[in-house]
Every structure is written in structure tokens, then in C-alpha cells.
Design a protein around this motif. Structure first.
Motif, PDB file in Angstrom:
ATOM      1  N   LYS A   1       0.808  -1.229   0.000  1.00  0.00           N
ATOM      2  CA  LYS A   1       0.000   0.000   0.000  1.00  0.00           C
ATOM      3  C   LYS A   1       0.836   1.272   0.000  1.00  0.00           C
ATOM      4  O   LYS A   1       0.320   2.356  -0.285  1.00  0.00           O
ATOM      5  N   SER A   2       2.121   1.169   0.304  1.00  0.00           N
ATOM      6  CA  SER A   2       2.953   2.351   0.546  1.00  0.00           C
ATOM      7  C   SER A   2       3.019   3.328  -0.627  1.00  0.00           C
ATOM      8  O   SER A   2       3.203   4.526  -0.429  1.00  0.00           O
ATOM      9  N   ALA A   3       2.873   2.825  -1.846  1.00  0.00           N
ATOM     10  CA  ALA A   3       2.986   3.699  -3.019  1.00  0.00           C
ATOM     11  C   ALA A   3       1.747   4.555  -3.223  1.00  0.00           C
ATOM     12  O   ALA A   3       1.774   5.503  -4.015  1.00  0.00           O
ATOM     13  N   TRP A   4       0.666   4.238  -2.512  1.00  0.00           N
ATOM     14  CA  TRP A   4      -0.588   4.973  -2.691  1.00  0.00           C
ATOM     15  C   TRP A   4      -1.153   5.388  -1.335  1.00  0.00           C
ATOM     16  O   TRP A   4      -2.325   5.264  -1.052  1.00  0.00           O
ATOM     17  N   GLN A   5      -0.246   5.897  -0.513  1.00  0.00           N
ATOM     18  CA  GLN A   5      -0.629   6.385   0.801  1.00  0.00           C
ATOM     19  C   GLN A   5      -0.083   7.787   1.020  1.00  0.00           C
ATOM     20  O   GLN A   5       0.876   8.212   0.361  1.00  0.00           O
ATOM     21  N   THR A   6      -0.684   8.487   1.973  1.00  0.00           N
ATOM     22  CA  THR A   6      -0.112   9.757   2.413  1.00  0.00           C
ATOM     23  C   THR A   6       1.197   9.468   3.143  1.00  0.00           C
ATOM     24  O   THR A   6       1.448   8.334   3.561  1.00  0.00           O
ATOM     25  N   ASP A   7       2.025  10.479   3.289  1.00  0.00           N
ATOM     26  CA  ASP A   7       3.344  10.270   3.902  1.00  0.00           C
ATOM     27  C   ASP A   7       3.254   9.672   5.295  1.00  0.00           C
ATOM     28  O   ASP A   7       4.137   8.916   5.718  1.00  0.00           O
ATOM     29  N   ASP A   8       2.182  10.019   6.024  1.00  0.00           N
ATOM     30  CA  ASP A   8       2.035   9.495   7.390  1.00  0.00           C
ATOM     31  C   ASP A   8       1.390   8.108   7.412  1.00  0.00           C
ATOM     32  O   ASP A   8       1.251   7.494   8.473  1.00  0.00           O
ATOM     33  N   GLY A   9       0.995   7.607   6.242  1.00  0.00           N
ATOM     34  CA  GLY A   9       0.394   6.277   6.155  1.00  0.00           C
ATOM     35  C   GLY A   9      -1.044   6.190   6.612  1.00  0.00           C
ATOM     36  O   GLY A   9      -1.631   5.107   6.642  1.00  0.00           O
TER      37      GLY A   9
ATOM     38  N   LEU B   1      16.474   5.937   5.746  1.00  0.00           N
ATOM     39  CA  LEU B   1      16.874   7.069   4.901  1.00  0.00           C
ATOM     40  C   LEU B   1      15.832   8.174   4.961  1.00  0.00           C
ATOM     41  O   LEU B   1      16.162   9.363   5.049  1.00  0.00           O
ATOM     42  N   ILE B   2      14.560   7.792   4.901  1.00  0.00           N
ATOM     43  CA  ILE B   2      13.481   8.778   4.958  1.00  0.00           C
ATOM     44  C   ILE B   2      13.473   9.486   6.309  1.00  0.00           C
ATOM     45  O   ILE B   2      13.278  10.701   6.395  1.00  0.00           O
ATOM     46  N   ALA B   3      13.725   8.739   7.365  1.00  0.00           N
ATOM     47  CA  ALA B   3      13.721   9.311   8.719  1.00  0.00           C
ATOM     48  C   ALA B   3      14.963  10.142   8.998  1.00  0.00           C
ATOM     49  O   ALA B   3      14.986  10.944   9.939  1.00  0.00           O
ATOM     50  N   GLY B   4      16.001   9.956   8.195  1.00  0.00           N
ATOM     51  CA  GLY B   4      17.246  10.687   8.415  1.00  0.00           C
ATOM     52  C   GLY B   4      18.168  10.013   9.408  1.00  0.00           C
ATOM     53  O   GLY B   4      19.191  10.569   9.801  1.00  0.00           O
ATOM     54  N   THR B   5      17.842   8.786   9.814  1.00  0.00           N
ATOM     55  CA  THR B   5      18.691   8.060  10.773  1.00  0.00           C
ATOM     56  C   THR B   5      19.771   7.235  10.077  1.00  0.00           C
ATOM     57  O   THR B   5      20.617   6.626  10.730  1.00  0.00           O
ATOM     58  N   ALA B   6      19.718   7.181   8.756  1.00  0.00           N
ATOM     59  CA  ALA B   6      20.767   6.532   7.958  1.00  0.00           C
ATOM     60  C   ALA B   6      21.149   7.472   6.830  1.00  0.00           C
ATOM     61  O   ALA B   6      20.362   8.324   6.418  1.00  0.00           O
ATOM     62  N   LYS B   7      22.368   7.322   6.344  1.00  0.00           N
ATOM     63  CA  LYS B   7      22.863   8.170   5.261  1.00  0.00           C
ATOM     64  C   LYS B   7      23.371   7.310   4.112  1.00  0.00           C
ATOM     65  O   LYS B   7      23.758   6.158   4.299  1.00  0.00           O
ATOM     66  N   LEU B   8      23.381   7.883   2.934  1.00  0.00           N
ATOM     67  CA  LEU B   8      23.857   7.173   1.756  1.00  0.00           C
ATOM     68  C   LEU B   8      25.364   6.932   1.795  1.00  0.00           C
ATOM     69  O   LEU B   8      25.893   6.152   1.006  1.00  0.00           O
ATOM     70  N   THR B   9      26.045   7.590   2.710  1.00  0.00           N
ATOM     71  CA  THR B   9      27.481   7.352   2.899  1.00  0.00           C
ATOM     72  C   THR B   9      27.749   6.198   3.855  1.00  0.00           C
ATOM     73  O   THR B   9      28.904   5.844   4.091  1.00  0.00           O
ATOM     74  N   ASP B  10      26.678   5.604   4.411  1.00  0.00           N
ATOM     75  CA  ASP B  10      26.854   4.457   5.319  1.00  0.00           C
ATOM     76  C   ASP B  10      27.303   3.227   4.540  1.00  0.00           C
ATOM     77  O   ASP B  10      27.105   3.122   3.320  1.00  0.00           O
ATOM     78  N   ALA B  11      27.840   2.272   5.258  1.00  0.00           N
ATOM     79  CA  ALA B  11      28.425   1.066   4.655  1.00  0.00           C
ATOM     80  C   ALA B  11      27.487   0.302   3.725  1.00  0.00           C
ATOM     81  O   ALA B  11      27.926  -0.158   2.658  1.00  0.00           O
TER      82      ALA B  11
END
Length: 419
Positions: free
Chosen positions: A120-128, A212-222
Motif C-alpha cells: 500500500k505504501s505507493a498509494w498512501q499519504t506520507d504518514d500512512g 533514509l526517509i527518517a534521516g537516521t541513515a545516510k547514503l554514505t553508510d556502509a
């Protein structure tokens, strides 16, 4: 006077009888869609199956050319001329329709319980909190391989990355075939069939995507750097001229029997069925060393929403409920091999390769491409950045570490949770 009264009474009885039998209940529903390539399937298979259960509801499938769909549909919605049911692309374009009030919340649809949160995630509001379309199908990533060449060279299906590269090395040593059919000229394949194919095993699917969306991980992570490191190792097995090789070239190289393994989207099954004269199969992304759990990109592709201005909402909801049934799931999946139903129902597929792909749902966790929800709304667009850096990494013109730094810097320019 008596004669007129009798005629009036007979006419009234006739009207009541017709209403009781549903003759006046006949409703016509119009479906808007960009899928003009599968209109025959809708008119010849899907709609007749529904009509057997609801003969009083007539359905008309009215597709537009894909490139014209978004603009054409928005014009119709704004002008009040759009159909009752709206085929929805994943994420932002459909979310915008919902936010403008063009399509309605479908949380109260009973059939919604048949779909997972990922579906369902592709057709939901950001808060679900609101789901505004019934998920219809996804596409799955993995690898398609030439069974006959595997048998000829005595190769086994790889389950780990070490085994994967052992297989590639054996094909290369034989010298008669290109081990891996992928080019980087169009760029998108490097990200879609490369990065997004093997990456979920590194960032642990939904766990990493949501981080990634929450900002708790980065694209520079392993996990991301290591994904690009694996992609960089593909280059020696992709054959001469892969930098100039486009998507149709990669398809042709495989279907002509000149390449052995094809990093795939399941949508390629139909093409290969018509063009390849050999048996082929599929295997999921091999696991990194030490990993015990597998993940697949089971990417949400298409759904159906309800026009808020439709005068036929009751009939439209009946059709939407039917989309959540096992009957629709099996019909759709068998009519379009490689497009898989998103409901939780187990389906039996006639196409053996499509069945191999969908079986992975029983052994792997599903996720979606990590750039599609929220993270490609700004400038630079993360999806387009991934195309560019992934192709450069394979080409050897960018290091995995630099690819990570560039995409992370791009995200930090506009996305607050990453700043």
C-alpha cells in the motif's frame, strides 16, 4: 377512464418489475489508464470475469498513450470529465491527485486488509493514514539466466555473491559468451537492475529504506558504499562495448543466446518469451557473505483509485473490492507474466519463470526502490542521481565512496531530515 387507469397500473407494475430485476440499475463505469499495451487483456479477460458476477455494471477501459497520461488525466479531472476509476502510478503523481481532492480515501474498503503495508505504501499519504488506491501489481527484480548454457558449462545457480562471481568467472573463461548482459548507456538500468536489485540485501529492505526517509541513515553508510562496490565488480563480465550498450541491446544480447545472465526486471519475461528460443529461469539476488536473510525489490507499479466526482461510486467500489480477490489476482498475473498481484492471496501462475519470481515472496522480505517515496521530490532528484552515479561506478569513472558522497550531498541540499 378505467382503461387509462388500467394502462397506468400496468405501466407502474412494469416499472417496479424492471427495477426489481436490475434493468434500471445498469451502470457504466469508465476506467482511465496509461496501459494502452494491455487493453485487450482488460476487454477480453478481466472485465468479462467481473461482468459475470455483476452483469448490470458495464465497464469501459479507455487508455491514453503513457507519455500523455499525467497531463491528460489532470486536465480531465480539473474539467470534471474524467472516468469513474483512475489508474494510479506509484507515489507522488497519485499523491498529488489525492491532495487536490480528485481521488478519495479508500481506508474503509474491506478488501484493503488483503494488502501489506509495503504493497500500500505507493498509494498512501506520507504518514500512512490514508490509502487512496487499491494496489494491483508489482514488478520484481532478480536475475534471468540461460538454462541451456548453464547446463552446457556445468554451472549451478548461485546463492551467495562469492558463488555469483565464481559463475561469472567460469563463463568468462569459457570465452564463448558474455557473462552479464547489462549496459550503461541509458544509465537507468545501472540503478534499476543493478543498485536497486542487489542493494536491499545490504540495507535490509524496508528497514534501511525507512531509515533514509527518517534521516537516521545516510547514503554514505556502509550498506550503500558496499552495494556500489559490488556493482563495480560487474564491469569485467559485461562484455566489450557495454558503455555504449542500451537497454534493447542488452535484451537482444540475451535473447540471441550470446549472454548468459541478465540482471532483470520481471517485466522482461514477456519479451523473452516471444524472442528467446531457449529455456530460461530466474534466481534472486545472491546474498552477501555472512548474510542469512534475503530481500527482494518487489516494486509497486500500478493501482486503481476512485474519482471523487464519480456519480457511480457504489458500483465503482464493487469493482475495487473485486480487485482484492484471489480471482482477480490470478487472472491479472496470468494475463501479464511478470506483473505480480500485490494482495496476500497465493496464486498459481502458468508461466514457470513468473512463478519462480513470485515464489521468492515466500523466502525473502519485500521492499521497494528506496528513491521512489519522498526522496526524489527535491532538486537534485535522488532517482536521477542514482542513475548517473551507478553507471559511473560500473564504468570505472567514479568510486563507490564518491558515489555515496555525491548522492548524500544532493539529498542534504533539500531534504531536512538529512541535513
Amino acid at each position: 377512464m378505467l382503461k387509462r387507469l388500467t394502462e397506468f397500473t400496468l405501466a407502474a407494475l412494469l416499472i417496479v418489475s424492471m427495477l426489481a430485476t436490475g434493468a434500471f440499475a445498469a451502470t457504466t463505469l469508465k476506467i482511465e489508464s496509461w496501459r494502452n499495451d494491455d487493453s485487450d487483456i482488460w476487454t477480453d479477460t478481466i472485465i468479462p470475469a467481473f461482468s459475470k458476477k455483476h452483469p448490470d455494471i458495464k465497464i469501459i477501459f479507455t487508455p491514453m498513450p503513457p507519455a500523455e497520461y499525467n497531463a491528460g488525466l489532470n486536465a480531465k479531472l480539473a474539467g470534471g470529465t474524467a472516468g469513474d476509476l483512475i489508474t494510479c502510478r506509484p507515489f507522488d503523481a497519485s499523491l498529488e491527485m489525492f491532495n487536490k481532492g480528485y481521488i478519495v480515501d479508500l481506508n474503509d474498503l474491506a478488501g484493503m486488509k488483503e494488502f501489506s503495508d509495503v504493497a500500500k505504501s505507493a498509494w498512501q499519504t506520507d504518514d500512512g493514514n490514508s490509502t487512496f488506491a487499491v494496489p494491483m501489481a508489482s514488478v520484481i527484480h532478480g536475475f534471468i539466466y540461460n538454462k541451456e548454457i548453464f547446463e552446457e558449462l556445468g554451472l549451478s545457480i548461485p546463492t551467495t555473491e562469492t558463488e555469483f562471481f565464481t559463475v561469472l568467472e567460469k563463463i568468462k573463461a569459457d570465452g564463448n559468451y558474455t557473462p552479464l548482459s547489462l549496459g550503461t548507456a541509458d544509465q537507468w538500468e545501472a540503478a534499476t537492475m543493478g543498485f536497486q536489485n542487489i542493494g536491499p540485501n545490504y540495507w535490509k529492505g524496508e528497514e534501511g529504506r525507512k531509515a533514509l526517509i527518517a534521516g537516521t541513515a545516510k547514503l554514505t553508510d556502509a550498506p550503500y558504499v558496499n552495494t556500489w562496490k559490488q556493482l563495480a565488480k560487474w564491469a569485467p563480465y559485461m562484455g566489450k562495448g557495454f558503455k555504449a550498450q542500451k537497454y534493447p541491446d542488452s535484451q537482444n544480447l540475451f535473447t540471441l543466446g550470446r549472454a548468459v545472465i541478465y540482471p532483470a526486471g520481471s517485466w522482461d519475461i514477456t519479451t523473452f518469451n516471444t524472442q528467446a528460443d531457449f529455456k530460461f529461469g530466474a534466481f534472486p539476488p545472491p546474498l552477501p557473505e555472512g548474510a542469512t536473510k534475503g530481500y527482494i525489490s518487489d516494486h509497486t507499479d500500478i493501482a486503481l483509485g476512485l474519482n471523487a466526482a464519480s456519480p457511480n461510486k457504489e458500483a465503482a467500489r464493487l469493482f475495487l473490492e473485486w480487485l482484492s480477490t484471489p480471482e482477480f489476482a490470478e487472472l491479472y498475473a496470468n494475463s501479464l507474466p511478470g506483473f505480480f498481484p500485490l494482495s496476500n492471496h497465493k496464486v498459481s501462475l502458468k508461466d514457470p519463470v513468473a512463478q519462480e519470481f513470485i515464489n521468492w515472496r515466500n523466502t525473502h522480505e519485500s521492499t521497494i526502490r528506496n528513491s521512489y517515496q519522498i526522496l526524489s521530490r527535491g532538486n537534485p532528484n535522488l532517482e536521477n542521481q542514482l542513475w548517473n552515479v551507478s553507471s559511473q561506478v560500473i564504468n570505472g569513472t567514479m568510486t563507490p565512496e564518491d558515489a555515496a558522497k555525491e548522492t548524500q550531498a544532493g539529498l542534504e541540499k533539500w531534504y531536512k531530515p538529512q541535513q
